[in-house]
Design a protein around this motif. Structure first.
Motif, PDB file in Angstrom:
ATOM      1  N   GLU A   1      -1.372  -5.521   1.840  1.00  0.00           N
ATOM      2  CA  GLU A   1      -0.512  -6.221   0.868  1.00  0.00           C
ATOM      3  C   GLU A   1      -0.847  -5.820  -0.560  1.00  0.00           C
ATOM      4  O   GLU A   1      -0.222  -6.300  -1.502  1.00  0.00           O
ATOM      5  CB  GLU A   1      -0.730  -7.735   0.982  1.00  0.00           C
ATOM      6  CG  GLU A   1      -0.159  -8.385   2.214  1.00  0.00           C
ATOM      7  CD  GLU A   1      -0.288  -9.902   2.138  1.00  0.00           C
ATOM      8  OE1 GLU A   1      -0.943 -10.479   3.007  1.00  0.00           O
ATOM      9  OE2 GLU A   1       0.243 -10.504   1.189  1.00  0.00           O
ATOM     10  N   TYR A   2      -1.891  -5.011  -0.734  1.00  0.00           N
ATOM     11  CA  TYR A   2      -2.371  -4.700  -2.079  1.00  0.00           C
ATOM     12  C   TYR A   2      -2.141  -3.225  -2.416  1.00  0.00           C
ATOM     13  O   TYR A   2      -1.592  -2.468  -1.615  1.00  0.00           O
ATOM     14  CB  TYR A   2      -3.870  -5.050  -2.179  1.00  0.00           C
ATOM     15  CG  TYR A   2      -4.206  -6.475  -1.816  1.00  0.00           C
ATOM     16  CD1 TYR A   2      -3.312  -7.512  -2.038  1.00  0.00           C
ATOM     17  CD2 TYR A   2      -5.428  -6.799  -1.250  1.00  0.00           C
ATOM     18  CE1 TYR A   2      -3.635  -8.825  -1.706  1.00  0.00           C
ATOM     19  CE2 TYR A   2      -5.749  -8.098  -0.910  1.00  0.00           C
ATOM     20  CZ  TYR A   2      -4.842  -9.106  -1.145  1.00  0.00           C
ATOM     21  OH  TYR A   2      -5.151 -10.404  -0.810  1.00  0.00           O
ATOM     22  N   MET A   3      -2.589  -2.807  -3.613  1.00  0.00           N
ATOM     23  CA  MET A   3      -2.204  -1.482  -4.082  1.00  0.00           C
ATOM     24  C   MET A   3      -3.388  -0.563  -4.374  1.00  0.00           C
ATOM     25  O   MET A   3      -3.370   0.224  -5.321  1.00  0.00           O
ATOM     26  CB  MET A   3      -1.285  -1.619  -5.294  1.00  0.00           C
ATOM     27  CG  MET A   3       0.041  -2.254  -4.892  1.00  0.00           C
ATOM     28  SD  MET A   3       1.341  -1.947  -6.078  1.00  0.00           S
ATOM     29  CE  MET A   3       1.167  -3.370  -7.086  1.00  0.00           C
ATOM     30  N   GLY A   4      -4.411  -0.653  -3.518  1.00  0.00           N
ATOM     31  CA  GLY A   4      -5.443   0.370  -3.529  1.00  0.00           C
ATOM     32  C   GLY A   4      -6.659   0.068  -4.372  1.00  0.00           C
ATOM     33  O   GLY A   4      -6.858  -1.050  -4.835  1.00  0.00           O
ATOM     34  N   GLU A   5      -7.478   1.114  -4.552  1.00  0.00           N
ATOM     35  CA  GLU A   5      -8.807   0.926  -5.145  1.00  0.00           C
ATOM     36  C   GLU A   5      -8.852   1.099  -6.646  1.00  0.00           C
ATOM     37  O   GLU A   5      -9.902   0.848  -7.265  1.00  0.00           O
ATOM     38  CB  GLU A   5      -9.806   1.902  -4.504  1.00  0.00           C
ATOM     39  CG  GLU A   5      -9.617   3.343  -4.899  1.00  0.00           C
ATOM     40  CD  GLU A   5     -10.547   4.296  -4.153  1.00  0.00           C
ATOM     41  OE1 GLU A   5     -10.885   4.033  -2.985  1.00  0.00           O
ATOM     42  OE2 GLU A   5     -10.924   5.333  -4.747  1.00  0.00           O
TER      43      GLU A   5
ATOM     44  N   THR B   1       0.852  -1.203   0.000  1.00  0.00           N
ATOM     45  CA  THR B   1       0.000   0.000   0.000  1.00  0.00           C
ATOM     46  C   THR B   1       0.880   1.243   0.000  1.00  0.00           C
ATOM     47  O   THR B   1       0.515   2.261  -0.579  1.00  0.00           O
ATOM     48  CB  THR B   1      -0.869   0.060   1.269  1.00  0.00           C
ATOM     49  OG1 THR B   1      -0.799  -1.171   1.956  1.00  0.00           O
ATOM     50  CG2 THR B   1      -2.299   0.349   0.926  1.00  0.00           C
ATOM     51  N   CYS B   2       2.037   1.143   0.644  1.00  0.00           N
ATOM     52  CA  CYS B   2       2.972   2.266   0.649  1.00  0.00           C
ATOM     53  C   CYS B   2       3.537   2.467  -0.742  1.00  0.00           C
ATOM     54  O   CYS B   2       3.600   3.599  -1.235  1.00  0.00           O
ATOM     55  CB  CYS B   2       4.104   2.018   1.633  1.00  0.00           C
ATOM     56  SG  CYS B   2       5.371   3.290   1.579  1.00  0.00           S
ATOM     57  N   LEU B   3       3.894   1.372  -1.410  1.00  0.00           N
ATOM     58  CA  LEU B   3       4.386   1.510  -2.788  1.00  0.00           C
ATOM     59  C   LEU B   3       3.316   2.178  -3.648  1.00  0.00           C
ATOM     60  O   LEU B   3       3.602   3.096  -4.418  1.00  0.00           O
ATOM     61  CB  LEU B   3       4.743   0.145  -3.369  1.00  0.00           C
ATOM     62  CG  LEU B   3       5.133   0.163  -4.846  1.00  0.00           C
ATOM     63  CD1 LEU B   3       6.343   1.044  -5.109  1.00  0.00           C
ATOM     64  CD2 LEU B   3       5.383  -1.251  -5.367  1.00  0.00           C
ATOM     65  N   ALA B   4       2.072   1.746  -3.466  1.00  0.00           N
ATOM     66  CA  ALA B   4       0.995   2.373  -4.249  1.00  0.00           C
ATOM     67  C   ALA B   4       0.920   3.866  -3.951  1.00  0.00           C
ATOM     68  O   ALA B   4       0.702   4.688  -4.830  1.00  0.00           O
ATOM     69  CB  ALA B   4      -0.334   1.705  -3.938  1.00  0.00           C
ATOM     70  N   ALA B   5       1.128   4.219  -2.676  1.00  0.00           N
ATOM     71  CA  ALA B   5       1.031   5.627  -2.269  1.00  0.00           C
ATOM     72  C   ALA B   5       2.178   6.466  -2.806  1.00  0.00           C
ATOM     73  O   ALA B   5       2.105   7.690  -2.819  1.00  0.00           O
ATOM     74  CB  ALA B   5       0.982   5.735  -0.747  1.00  0.00           C
ATOM     75  N   THR B   6       3.238   5.840  -3.302  1.00  0.00           N
ATOM     76  CA  THR B   6       4.301   6.629  -3.935  1.00  0.00           C
ATOM     77  C   THR B   6       3.859   7.144  -5.306  1.00  0.00           C
ATOM     78  O   THR B   6       4.384   8.130  -5.790  1.00  0.00           O
ATOM     79  CB  THR B   6       5.583   5.810  -4.160  1.00  0.00           C
ATOM     80  OG1 THR B   6       5.327   4.819  -5.189  1.00  0.00           O
ATOM     81  CG2 THR B   6       6.073   5.133  -2.898  1.00  0.00           C
TER      82      THR B   6
END
Ligand code: GLC
Length: 747
Positions: free
Chosen positions: A153-157, A105-110
């Motif tokens: 563990e996932y990358m958002g909506e 989720t942090c990677l997605a937030a980048t």
């Protein structure tokens, strides 16, 4: 023939044979030719042998032909510690500590494809060094409910954001000769009843929301493996679901990779053989005892499959398709003799973990520019909260890790501030999860606490009166029922009575910064009373280093939310429509997930979507950015045209910063209902004070299309469209209209 001559001939023949390595090892041939040769040399039993586990995390090779075993490992954030051959229990190795990278989720937030590639390369090097062939990740399931136990563990909506980042993660990992295994395919958007729940999503939701990230990772990223999920889809287990695996993944997409079961996700031999499963793991794996009932031979793709081929129930063609896919995986990994060596625990990996964390931290609120902290020699700082000291790399399920080190938030602040401020003290504030172990890995921390909550609160409140700043560090953790595999959260609220503690602290001191550590949104009834709020994900080994650097302004925060942050759970479409945890989940909200449910005021659609606390794509900076009006290279496009949208972005503040420029497309006049806007481009740029950069997005008609179930095809309908550029889904800085015309007559 004279004996000497005979032996000479024999020797020459043997030497010739040895010199002529078998075709399957000849890297001058293409992979398919090599696989054909290898399959021609394999017995029926050897073919069956490569299709299922031989241990908890490995499947057999072909020893007689020199094909190595295939080794898998969790997880998406780091390389799992070794377990015993047949069990989940720790193997007790002393050399399997790793770097924990931030949760995805942090990677997605980048919102940074550069960070995604760096992440993939780095974790792939650690997997390679540990001699792993398949990394069981990344997770690509869409964030449908903030209660989802594995959302961290996932990358958002948004499937476009998740997919574009996954492409780079996959390429980075696989550049090491290690396969990714994108998971969990598909519609695995909750943990509650994950083995039994049957999900129904209409085709628009399936094709527009839940499949695209997997499709990008498999086709654009080229993932060599994919893991099917535990849940059922329309009554049939995803692990052997004909529609999703045969019709869509292997049929419509033509994906050549290997479908791996989730561990224990295979339930039916006929379906496993006929519906697209290629590699079976975890089926009652305790191969050492329990008689023949539980040996690996009892796997569906083991003796039952072999017997079925011999009896004619199953065909050689069914067998060979699976074998070819699994051998493709071997060719890329175990039989790839040019793989890099990998590396582990390197300064570069720690630096990568820190940078990804720094770029993923989201500054949600910063009233009066309370942040960055002004740390002077007289400054007194109070840190409050269990998450300031609690290690978060242990726990959460299969992604749990054994790290060489983890810098906690408090440690990070001490390293950054000791000797520079008058004092930096910590109060417990609340008691959350005092356990410090998961699956035999322990943190070594002793978080036991005898004082009652009331005493902890009064201590914190008393100390808060004297402090210049209070940094509250709380949120969720990796214990069951929070951000943890196998279960969902039961409440949207923060646990452990944190709300009352935060409210008390806000009354005492206006210089309160709340740092929420979680993989999910949480309710924040105190948000209006708190001047600064930071969303800090599970950042891994360098958590404290990354957080301290942002709090102190060494790094200007640039993260953006990868999901909508609702005020209340009832604002979430899946919950408002009562379409969650009903046992047989029908995704009644269809495509209207997260920001896609937003509606213009006065919209015709019933159920006006309440404004979120923080919108998808939101994240502040210590500087500000101005956007020009977007410029389109054409105002009218045909379906075969591309359209370029350009916008100038200027840093109008006094410090350098990074901005994520977001492109949304709106189709205001569509035959079928569509979201108000959909993300179709993003770019993270760095700007010095007063610097301007032009950001251009080039899109095709696929970015204008919706999926029409009636014709089972994507449709870009002629008419008006609006290109929106902004700093979040609700901070649209400028718009530009254009028209899609009908295809030219002769097309
Ligand atoms: C688990 C998870 C999956 C993991 C696998 C192996 O149950 O669902 O993500 O990779 O088993 O640990």
């Amino acid at each position: 023939m004279k004996p000497l001559l005979l032996s000479l001939c024999t020797t020459l023949c043997v030497l010739a044979a040895m010199a002529q390595s078998p075709a399957y090892l000849d890297e001058n041939l293409d992979i398919e030719q090599r696989i054909t040769d290898l399959m021609s040399r394999m017995t029926l039993e050897e073919k069956i042998g490569v299709l299922h586990a031989q241990s908890k995390f490995s499947s057999a090779g072909v020893p007689r032909l020199g094909v190595p075993e295939l080794w898998c490992t969790d997880g998406p954030h780091g390389i799992r510690p070794e377990v015993k051959w047949d069990e989940w229990d720790q193997a007790g190795w002393t050399n399997d500590s790793v770097v924990a990278f931030p949760a995805l989720t942090c990677l997605a937030a980048t919102w940074s494809t550069d960070m995604a590639l760096l992440y993939g390369r780095s974790i792939g090097e650690e997997a390679r060094y540990r001699k792993k062939d398949v990394l069981l990740g990344p997770g690509l399931n869409i964030y449908r409910t903030p209660l989802g136990g594995r959302n961290f563990e996932y990358m958002g909506e948004d499937p476009y954001l998740a997919g574009k980042l996954a492409v780079q993660y996959v390429r980075g990992v696989q550049s090491n000769g290690v396969a990714t295994c994108v998971k969990h395919f598909c519609l695995n958007n909750q943990e509650w009843n994950r083995h039994g729940v049957s999900v129904h999503a209409d085709d628009r939701a399936l094709y527009e929301i839940y499949l695209p990230a997997f499709k990008m990772a498999c086709l654009e990223g080229g993932s060599w493996a994919l893991m099917a999920s535990y849940n059922k889809i329309d009554g049939q287990h995803a692990g052997h679901n004909y529609r999703t695996l045969q019709e869509i993944l292997k049929g419509e997409w033509g994906w050549p990779g290997a479908v791996v079961s989730d561990w224990g996700g295979t339930h039916n031999t006929d379906e496993a053989v006929s519906n697209g499963l290629d590699l079976e793991f975890g089926t009652g794996t305790n191969g050492l005892y329990g008689g023949s009932r539980n040996t690996y031979d009892a796997y569906h793709l083991a003796l039952p499959f072999l017997d079925g081929i011999r009896s004619g129930r199953y065909t050689r063609q069914q067998l060979d398709d699976k074998v070819r896919r699994v051998l493709r995986l071997h060719m890329h990994t175990t039989l790839n003799r040019h793989k890099p060596l990998g590396s582990i625990l390197s300064p570069e990996h720690y630096a990568a973990a820190c940078q990804i964390g720094q770029e993923g931290i989201v500054l949600l609120k910063n009233e009066g520019n309370l942040l960055p902290l002004k740390a002077e020699s007289t400054t007194k700082i109070l840190v409050v909260g269990e998450n300031a000291v609690k290690m978060m790399t242990v726990g959460g399920g299969s992604s749990s890790l054994k790290v060489q080190h983890e810098v906690t938030p408090l440690q990070g602040l001490h390293r950054r501030l000791d000797g520079r401020v008058a004092c930096l003290t910590w109060d417990r504030g609340y008691v959350g999860d005092v356990s410090g172990s998961y699956n035999g890995v322990t943190t070594g921390q002793d978080l036991r606490e005898n004082r009652p909550f009331s005493q902890l609160v009064s201590q914190a409140v008393s100390d808060a009166r004297q402090a210049d700043y209070i940094i509250y560090i709380g949120g969720l953790n990796k214990s069951y029922g929070q951000d943890c595999e196998g279960g969902d959260r039961k409440s949207y609220s923060l646990p452990y009575k944190q709300d009352s503690l935060i409210t008390e602290l806000a009354k005492i001191n206006p210089n309160l910064i709340v740092v929420n550590i979680s993989g999910n949104a949480v309710s924040m009834p105190w948000a209006k009373d708190v001047r600064a709020i930071i969303q800090c994900w599970y950042l891994g080994s360098e958590a404290g280093t990354a957080l301290a650097s942002v709090l102190l302004g060494d790094v200007n925060p640039s993260g953006k939310l990868p999901f909508t942050w609702p005020v209340a759970l009832s604002d979430v479409p899946a919950h408002r429509l009562n379409a969650y945890t009903n046992g047989n989940e029908e995704y009644k909200e269809s495509i209207f997930v997260g920001y896609r449910a937003d509606r213009e005021s006065g919209s015709k659609r019933k159920g006006q979507q309440p404004s979120p606390l923080f919108p998808f794509g939101h994240g502040l900076s210590y500087t500000t950015f101005a956007y020009s009006k977007p410029v389109l290279d054409k105002k009218t496009v045909t379906p075969s045209d591309s359209l370029t949208v350009s916008v100038d972005v200027t840093n109008t503040g006094t410090v350098a910063g990074k901005e994520v420029v977001q492109l949304y497309i709106s189709d205001p006049e569509s035959r079928l209902p569509r979201p108000l806007k959909e993300l179709k481009g993003f770019r993270k740029i760095t700007l010095a004070p007063s610097q301007t950069k032009t950001v251009s997005f080039t899109i095709g008609s696929d970015a204008l299309s919706f999926f029409d179930p009636a014709i089972h095809s994507w449709v870009a309908e002629p008419g008006k469209f609006v290109a929106m550029v902004g700093s979040s889904s609700r901070d649209i800085r400028a718009k530009a209209e254009f028209v899609l015309t009908k295809p030219a007559e002769n097309q």
